[in-house]
Design an enzyme around this catalytic site. Structure first.
Site, PDB file in Angstrom:
ATOM      1  N   ASP A 223       0.822  -1.055   0.062  1.00 55.06           N
ATOM      2  CA  ASP A 223      -0.176   0.044   0.103  1.00 55.06           C
ATOM      3  C   ASP A 223       0.918   1.145  -0.093  1.00 55.06           C
ATOM      4  O   ASP A 223       2.102   0.955   0.312  1.00 55.06           O
ATOM      5  CB  ASP A 223      -0.772  -0.139   1.288  1.00 55.06           C
ATOM      6  CG  ASP A 223      -2.061   1.143   1.339  1.00 55.06           C
ATOM      7  OD1 ASP A 223      -2.102   1.906   0.560  1.00 55.06           O
ATOM      8  OD2 ASP A 223      -2.416   1.442   2.491  1.00 55.06           O
ATOM      9  N   ARG A 290     -14.175  -5.063  -5.533  1.00 56.63           N
ATOM     10  CA  ARG A 290     -14.844  -4.243  -4.507  1.00 56.63           C
ATOM     11  C   ARG A 290     -16.143  -4.122  -4.884  1.00 56.63           C
ATOM     12  O   ARG A 290     -17.071  -3.968  -3.947  1.00 56.63           O
ATOM     13  CB  ARG A 290     -14.217  -2.794  -4.565  1.00 56.63           C
ATOM     14  CG  ARG A 290     -12.834  -2.474  -4.219  1.00 56.63           C
ATOM     15  CD  ARG A 290     -12.603  -2.625  -2.766  1.00 56.63           C
ATOM     16  NE  ARG A 290     -13.511  -1.727  -2.056  1.00 56.63           N
ATOM     17  CZ  ARG A 290     -13.094  -0.235  -1.699  1.00 56.63           C
ATOM     18  NH1 ARG A 290     -11.845  -0.121  -1.881  1.00 56.63           N
ATOM     19  NH2 ARG A 290     -13.848   0.410  -0.956  1.00 56.63           N
TER      20      ARG A 290
HETATM   21  N1  NVA Z   1      -3.874   3.352   3.245  1.00 55.95           N
HETATM   22  C1  NVA Z   1      -4.262   4.257   2.250  1.00 55.95           C
HETATM   23  C2  NVA Z   1      -5.415   3.385   1.534  1.00 55.95           C
HETATM   24  C3  NVA Z   1      -6.183   4.077   0.547  1.00 55.95           C
HETATM   25  C4  NVA Z   1      -7.302   3.157  -0.399  1.00 55.95           C
HETATM   26  C5  NVA Z   1      -4.775   5.509   2.775  1.00 55.95           C
HETATM   27  O1  NVA Z   1      -5.427   5.406   3.822  1.00 55.95           O
HETATM   28  O2  NVA Z   1      -4.453   6.552   1.959  1.00 55.95           O
HETATM   29  N1   CP Z   2      -8.792   1.257  -2.757  1.00 57.17           N
HETATM   30  C1   CP Z   2      -9.405   2.378  -2.239  1.00 57.17           C
HETATM   31  O1   CP Z   2     -10.299   2.583  -1.472  1.00 57.17           O
HETATM   32  O2   CP Z   2      -9.518   3.442  -3.386  1.00 57.17           O
HETATM   33  P1   CP Z   2     -10.231   4.764  -3.516  1.00 57.17           P
HETATM   34  O3   CP Z   2      -9.225   5.625  -2.159  1.00 57.17           O
HETATM   35  O4   CP Z   2      -9.805   5.466  -4.536  1.00 57.17           O
HETATM   36  O5   CP Z   2     -11.562   4.919  -2.773  1.00 57.17           O
END
Ligand code: NVA
Ligand code: CP
Length: 304
Positions: A223, A290
């Site tokens: 991530d 999703r």
């Molecule tokens: N760890 C990331 C996930 C985004 C879908 C965030 O919180 O920005």
């Molecule tokens: N993976 C995810 O939640 O993507 P977004 O931040 O684009 O919704």
């Protein structure tokens, strides 16, 4: 299984069988099984940006015969100080289900407490349960099972995505290893490890050497190194550099390992182009799932 009226906030509150049934329903719906929720409305409340979550929930509600309303803090009275609890009470009078993407987990818990309709966590700093449901569905689709697989989360293991990966995958029987620098901010908190362990049927471990960590992995997950709301970007990118998922790292995993990322990716930081666009990557199937898994969650919480 009767999940009617429940909230979907952490994954901890659901039994293994309940999560598996949602995933099985999602797979059936992906394969063509039709469900119609009939004129139901979802309010979607966003305090942080989103691409996938917003679109997949909105499209999912349309496909189910319902309707979704996008709300953000800036253009509602929340931006002028109306409380989360009062907002939840009011949204419950107009809609049948609520989803929210908020900074604090305590705020979504408060929203759920004040609301008379089911509330779905669409990401907080602590958890991203809908993403992990899609991830588990994807692994099951690609591998036929989750039990006994080695799932390795590489990079920032102290935030929402790694927390939910540890909780979800260990509950469904995978062994989960968090691979991160030996610094408090990048490690899963002892509270998360404790809560996950209570519900786990797979093992949970922490490793600091990236090559040793990914050895024999079936699944490598990463991530962003700088999540929404996190500070000190420059320092984080420097600290996490040795944990980049690149071809040199993934050759230490099983030859048929799959590589996952919740997206959005910061190409060239946590993952290289060659990996995300390469033969091990399943990131776009993961993003598609999703839609399917969230439709199954909505149908289950509405009791349709
Ligand atoms: N760890 C990331 C996930 C985004 C879908 C965030 O919180 O920005
Ligand atoms: N993976 C995810 O939640 O993507 P977004 O931040 O684009 O919704």
């Amino acid at each position: 299984m009767n999940l009617k009226g429940r909230d979907f906030l952490t994954l901890l509150e659901f039994k293994r069988q309940e999560l598996e049934e949602i995933i099985n329903l999602a797979q059936k719906m992906k394969n063509g099984k039709e469900k119609n929720i009939g004129n139901k409305t979802m309010c979607m409340l966003f305090q942080k940006p989103s691409t996938r979550t917003r679109i997949s929930f909105e499209a999912g509600m349309t496909q189910l015969g319902g309707h979704a309303i996008y709300l953000d803090f800036r253009t509602t009275q929340l931006g002028r100080g109306e409380t989360i609890a009062d907002t939840g009470r009011v949204l419950s009078r107009y809609s049948d289900i609520i989803m929210a993407r908020l900074y604090k987990q305590s705020d979504i818990e408060e929203l759920a407490k004040a609301s008379d309709v089911p509330v779905i966590n669409a990401l907080t700093d602590l958890y991203h349960p809908c993403q992990t449901m899609a991830d588990m569905m994807t692994v099951k689709e690609k591998r036929g099972q989750i039990r006994e697989l080695k799932v390795v989360f590489v990079g920032d293991c102290g935030f929402n995505m790694c927390n939910s990966t540890i909780i979800g995958f260990s509950k469904l029987g995978a062994d989960v290893t968090a691979v991160c620098p030996d610094k408090k901010e990048y490690k899963p908190s002892p509270d998360i490890i404790k809560a996950a362990t209570e519900h786990a049927s797979g093992k949970i471990s922490i490793e600091h050497d990236p090559i040793a960590g990914v050895k024999d992995a079936d699944v490598i997950y990463t991530d962003t190194w700088v999540s929404m709301g996190q500070e000190n970007a420059e320092q984080r990118i420097k600290d996490l550099q040795p944990y980049q998922v690149n071809n040199n790292l993934i050759r230490h995993a099983k030859p048929d390992c799959i590589v996952m990322h919740c997206l959005p990716a910061h190409r060239g930081q946590e993952i290289t182009n060659e990996v995300i666009d390469g033969p091990h990557s399943v990131v776009f199937d993961e993003a598609e799932n999703r839609l399917h898994v969230q439709k199954a969650i909505i149908v289950s919480l509405l009791g349709v």
